[in-house]
Design a protein around this motif. Structure first.
Motif, PDB file in Angstrom:
ATOM      1  N   SER A 135       2.302  43.502  -8.778  1.00  0.00           N
ATOM      2  CA  SER A 135       1.809  42.592  -7.754  1.00  0.00           C
ATOM      3  C   SER A 135       1.614  41.214  -8.364  1.00  0.00           C
ATOM      4  O   SER A 135       1.489  41.079  -9.584  1.00  0.00           O
TER       5      SER A 135
ATOM      6  N   GLU B 164      -4.581  46.695  -0.674  1.00  0.00           N
ATOM      7  CA  GLU B 164      -3.320  46.469   0.039  1.00  0.00           C
ATOM      8  C   GLU B 164      -2.161  46.273  -0.944  1.00  0.00           C
ATOM      9  O   GLU B 164      -1.052  46.763  -0.719  1.00  0.00           O
ATOM     10  N   ASP B 165      -2.425  45.536  -2.025  1.00  0.00           N
ATOM     11  CA  ASP B 165      -1.380  45.319  -3.027  1.00  0.00           C
ATOM     12  C   ASP B 165      -1.098  46.608  -3.807  1.00  0.00           C
ATOM     13  O   ASP B 165       0.056  46.901  -4.127  1.00  0.00           O
TER      14      ASP B 165
ATOM     15  N   ALA C 171       1.078  48.577  -1.630  1.00  0.00           N
ATOM     16  CA  ALA C 171       2.425  47.993  -1.581  1.00  0.00           C
ATOM     17  C   ALA C 171       3.224  48.368  -2.831  1.00  0.00           C
ATOM     18  O   ALA C 171       4.414  48.685  -2.743  1.00  0.00           O
TER      19      ALA C 171
ATOM     20  N   SER D  22       0.788  42.057  -0.357  1.00  0.00           N
ATOM     21  CA  SER D  22       0.593  42.524   1.009  1.00  0.00           C
ATOM     22  C   SER D  22      -0.680  41.904   1.568  1.00  0.00           C
ATOM     23  O   SER D  22      -1.763  42.099   1.030  1.00  0.00           O
TER      24      SER D  22
ATOM     25  N   ASP E  95       3.779  40.065   4.218  1.00  0.00           N
ATOM     26  CA  ASP E  95       4.072  40.767   2.974  1.00  0.00           C
ATOM     27  C   ASP E  95       5.211  40.043   2.264  1.00  0.00           C
ATOM     28  O   ASP E  95       6.038  39.399   2.905  1.00  0.00           O
TER      29      ASP E  95
ATOM     30  N   SER F  52       9.149  50.301   5.381  1.00  0.00           N
ATOM     31  CA  SER F  52       9.143  49.105   4.528  1.00  0.00           C
ATOM     32  C   SER F  52      10.459  48.348   4.691  1.00  0.00           C
ATOM     33  O   SER F  52      11.371  48.492   3.890  1.00  0.00           O
TER      34      SER F  52
END
Length: 153
Positions: free
Chosen positions: A53, A66-67, A70, A101, A106, A136
């Motif tokens: 990330s 969230e990251d 992701a 994200s 995103d 995705s």
């Protein structure tokens, strides 16, 4: 004499620009007029991919959930796709995939691991809800761009 030289130089520059414009990889078209950027040809022979990330790797305790999700989503997609071997150390990678994200958008970006993190990204897409666990589309677009780049090999 100077006018003739200037005309020749201008003509040569115009031909050079036209040549590069024709040789530039074309972007793929997707839904609603959005286009997928062409995957960089310099990375089509890559074998190993590291996913992280912009705010740190998946083991960073300060990373936003969230990251972290992701990263996991992209890692799962890479394993299912099977084109790359997933590695967990950036020094062992050929490609680094950086994700972010956020509720608004995103991001999925591709970097050459051999110059990362100083280099600029070589491929990137952004979109709302693009790195969700169930679907995705940013990863799907990456796969399409990669497949298109390798079709001519």
């Amino acid at each position: 004499m100077k006018t003739k030289i200037s005309s020749v130089v201008i003509l040569a520059l115009m031909l050079l620009v036209a040549t590069f414009a024709l040789a530039a990889p074309k972007a793929l078209k997707v839904n609603a007029g959005q286009s997928i950027p062409a995957f960089p040809g310099t990375l089509v022979n890559a074998r190993y991919v590291y996913v992280t990330s912009y705010d740190g790797d998946q083991f960073n305790p300060d990373l936003l959930p969230e990251d972290r999700q992701a990263i996991a989503t992209v890692q799962d997609a890479m394993q299912k796709w099977g084109k790359f071997t997933l590695v967990y150390e950036p020094g062992k990678a050929d490609i680094v995939l950086m994700v972010m994200s956020r509720p608004s958008e995103d991001v999925l970006a591709v970097y050459d691991a051999h110059g990362w993190p100083e280099n600029q990204y070589l491929w990137r897409m952004m979109g709302r809800g693009g790195l969700q666990p169930s679907e995705s589309p940013l990863v799907t677009n990456l796969e399409k761009a990669f497949d298109r780049a390798t079709a001519g090999k």
